[in-house]
Design a protein around this motif. Structure first.
Motif, PDB file in Angstrom:
ATOM      1  N   GLY A  49       1.209  12.030   9.430  1.00  8.30           N
ATOM      2  CA  GLY A  49       2.361  12.446  10.428  1.00  8.30           C
ATOM      3  C   GLY A  49       1.672  11.742  11.726  1.00  8.30           C
TER       4      GLY A  49
ATOM      5  N   LEU B 224      11.946  18.345  -5.129  1.00  8.13           N
ATOM      6  CA  LEU B 224      12.631  17.477  -4.265  1.00  8.13           C
ATOM      7  C   LEU B 224      13.550  16.542  -5.154  1.00  8.13           C
ATOM      8  CD1 LEU B 224      10.188  16.357  -1.185  1.00  8.13           C
ATOM      9  CD2 LEU B 224      12.450  17.731  -1.240  1.00  8.13           C
TER      10      LEU B 224
ATOM     11  N   HIS C 285      -2.229   4.961   7.231  1.00  6.97           N
ATOM     12  CA  HIS C 285      -1.193   5.884   7.124  1.00  6.97           C
ATOM     13  C   HIS C 285      -1.375   6.972   6.071  1.00  6.97           C
ATOM     14  CE1 HIS C 285       2.559   5.966   9.151  1.00  6.97           C
ATOM     15  NE2 HIS C 285       3.118   6.657   8.374  1.00  6.97           N
TER      16      HIS C 285
ATOM     17  N   ASP D  92      12.487  -2.194  -1.694  1.00  5.83           N
ATOM     18  CA  ASP D  92      12.210  -0.762  -1.967  1.00  5.83           C
ATOM     19  C   ASP D  92      11.079  -0.591  -2.992  1.00  5.83           C
ATOM     20  OD1 ASP D  92      13.457   0.199   0.298  1.00  5.83           O
ATOM     21  OD2 ASP D  92      15.159   0.837  -1.033  1.00  5.83           O
TER      22      ASP D  92
ATOM     23  N   ARG E 120       8.814  -2.693   6.244  1.00  4.40           N
ATOM     24  CA  ARG E 120      10.004  -2.520   5.443  1.00  4.40           C
ATOM     25  C   ARG E 120      11.093  -3.825   5.952  1.00  4.40           C
ATOM     26  NH1 ARG E 120      11.666   2.629   3.613  1.00  4.40           N
ATOM     27  NH2 ARG E 120      10.279   4.292   4.647  1.00  4.40           N
TER      28      ARG E 120
ATOM     29  N   ALA F 243       6.644  12.038  -1.393  1.00  8.88           N
ATOM     30  CA  ALA F 243       8.132  12.651  -1.630  1.00  8.88           C
ATOM     31  C   ALA F 243       8.281  13.077  -2.829  1.00  8.88           C
ATOM     32  CB  ALA F 243       8.921  12.137  -0.554  1.00  8.88           C
TER      33      ALA F 243
ATOM     34  N   LEU G   3      13.709   8.756  -3.363  1.00  7.75           N
ATOM     35  CA  LEU G   3      12.897   9.538  -2.775  1.00  7.75           C
ATOM     36  C   LEU G   3      11.694   8.744  -1.919  1.00  7.75           C
ATOM     37  CD1 LEU G   3      12.619  13.018  -4.019  1.00  7.75           C
ATOM     38  CD2 LEU G   3      13.448  12.616  -1.847  1.00  7.75           C
TER      39      LEU G   3
ATOM     40  N   GLU H 260      12.768   6.283   0.516  1.00  6.02           N
ATOM     41  CA  GLU H 260      13.002   6.721   2.028  1.00  6.02           C
ATOM     42  C   GLU H 260      11.935   7.485   2.617  1.00  6.02           C
ATOM     43  OE1 GLU H 260      16.131   9.436   1.350  1.00  6.02           O
ATOM     44  OE2 GLU H 260      17.376   8.066   0.524  1.00  6.02           O
ATOM     45  N   ARG H 261      11.154   8.227   1.829  1.00  7.48           N
ATOM     46  CA  ARG H 261       9.978   8.989   2.333  1.00  7.48           C
ATOM     47  C   ARG H 261       8.531   8.691   1.777  1.00  7.48           C
ATOM     48  NH1 ARG H 261      12.690  14.741   1.746  1.00  7.48           N
ATOM     49  NH2 ARG H 261      10.390  15.362   2.430  1.00  7.48           N
ATOM     50  N   GLY H 262       8.570   7.726   1.095  1.00  6.88           N
ATOM     51  CA  GLY H 262       7.228   7.668   0.319  1.00  6.88           C
ATOM     52  C   GLY H 262       6.866   8.339  -0.684  1.00  6.88           C
TER      53      GLY H 262
ATOM     54  N   ARG I 262      17.565  16.820  -5.135  1.00  3.27           N
ATOM     55  CA  ARG I 262      18.521  15.705  -4.727  1.00  3.27           C
ATOM     56  C   ARG I 262      19.621  15.416  -5.714  1.00  3.27           C
ATOM     57  NH1 ARG I 262      17.044  11.265  -1.682  1.00  3.27           N
ATOM     58  NH2 ARG I 262      18.652   9.596  -1.879  1.00  3.27           N
TER      59      ARG I 262
END
Lengths: 191, 191
Positions: B110, A31, B105, A94, A169, A26, A18, A21-23, A35
């Motif tokens: 967003g 979540l 960020h 990552d 990334r 997240a 997580l 993918e989404r920081g 998942r």
DNA sequence: GGATTTGTAGACTATTTAGTCTAGACTCAA
DNA sequence: TTGAGTCTAGACTAAATAGTCTACAAATCC
């Protein structure tokens, strides 16, 4: 059931995925559980709190990172220690984002869970003593300012050089290693 | 009432104060309003959203920071530009924490409010063209790798050197300037 | 085979938070 | 004086989220 469907490692790796993918924001209990298609109860059966999960995630990651660094210092190779950061980042994009883009404080905002405090303290001490060992070796002494120099050249500069690529990334280009090495030589050649 | 009790600047400075004391996560609409003893309605009368507040806070701060940097570059003094960071940090400890410890960020997660996009874009372009100008001056060209070098020596290294002191809320010691200057000389003397 | 341990299942609670909405108070211009 | 515009006031909504609690299912132990 009665036999474990989900263990600690499952939750940790779901959290890691997580975050990748989404920081790290997240990484919510909901979540992570979703998942894994695990119920919340199972999560809290394994972890005392969300902070316990985040803390363990951070600690295992930092230890993995630190390993190569410590090895280089113990081998007496300061330049290798400085270049360890870009090398490790290339192999663990990552995890590197997790570790270097967000401070330990973003991760575990309040107090650390008691179970992890010792590990974190030991980790910090280990790192600190590497810096002192290097300071002694490279600058002849390990006083405050020599240690500060060591921090700069072994940690701050390599992390800074790698940061923008982490944000995008992308693996750091070879130029990053050059910049780190040039800085290393400049800082270690005087005083 | 009919005559304004609270204006934009009031909310901005309340937010700034909250961030200084408790980190940017403490910038919630409720806390900002409470600190000012203003009702929520007044906040939303002034700002379209929380992101609009945060964005404006970030943008004004980054422009204040950037001003001295741009001036040094325009004066052709790269070393002064590199040393601008520790100098500015000493004079603006709280704002520096806001700016350098948390990425853009973390601030506006967003999309940026439309009203600020242009300002942010211009700011980024201005910074970028400073880096290119310096690259041309110091390295003879302003290709990708010369600009990357410029970023390293003018931005990444100074920020990195200052970071740990920011975390401890203490002004960076003179040694920080030495480290930045030594690195500057090393990086600009080759190539 | 009954009791105990281990763990799943997920509804439920409490809190925090961004954002909305309606009422009305004050100012100013005509 | 009145009507329009400006701004305060704060209750209310909706969503996200950490954490709790009770029921129960499966394995294990005696």
């Amino acid at each position: 059931m009665g036999r474990a469907l989900f263990d600690n490692a499952d939750f940790l790796s779901a959290a890691r995925a997580l975050a990748a993918e989404r920081g790290p924001a997240a990484i919510t209990v909901d979540l992570v559980a979703e998942r894994l298609k695990a119920p919340k109860g199972s999560f809290y059966y394994r972890f005392a709190s969300r902070d316990a999960l985040l803390g363990e995630l951070w600690l295992t990651t930092v230890l993995a990172y630190q390993q190569g660094f410590v090895a280089a210092i113990e081998a007496g190779d300061g330049l290798a220690a400085a270049l360890h950061t870009p090398a490790w980042v290339r192999r663990n994009l990552d995890d590197a984002r997790l570790l270097l883009l967000y401070s330990r404080h973003d991760f575990v905002p309040g107090d650390w869970p008691a179970s992890l405090r010792k590990g974190v303290r030991e980790q910090a001490q280990r790192f600190e003593s590497c810096l002192k060992a290097f300071a002694r070796q490279a600058f002849g002494r390990s006083g405050v300012s020599q240690t500060r120099r060591a921090t700069f050249v072994l940690a701050e500069v390599p992390i800074a050089a790698v940061r923008q690529h982490l944000e995008r990334r992308e693996p750091p280009p070879p130029l990053v290693d050059e910049l780190i090495a040039e800085t290393y030589r400049a800082i270690t050649s005087r005083r």
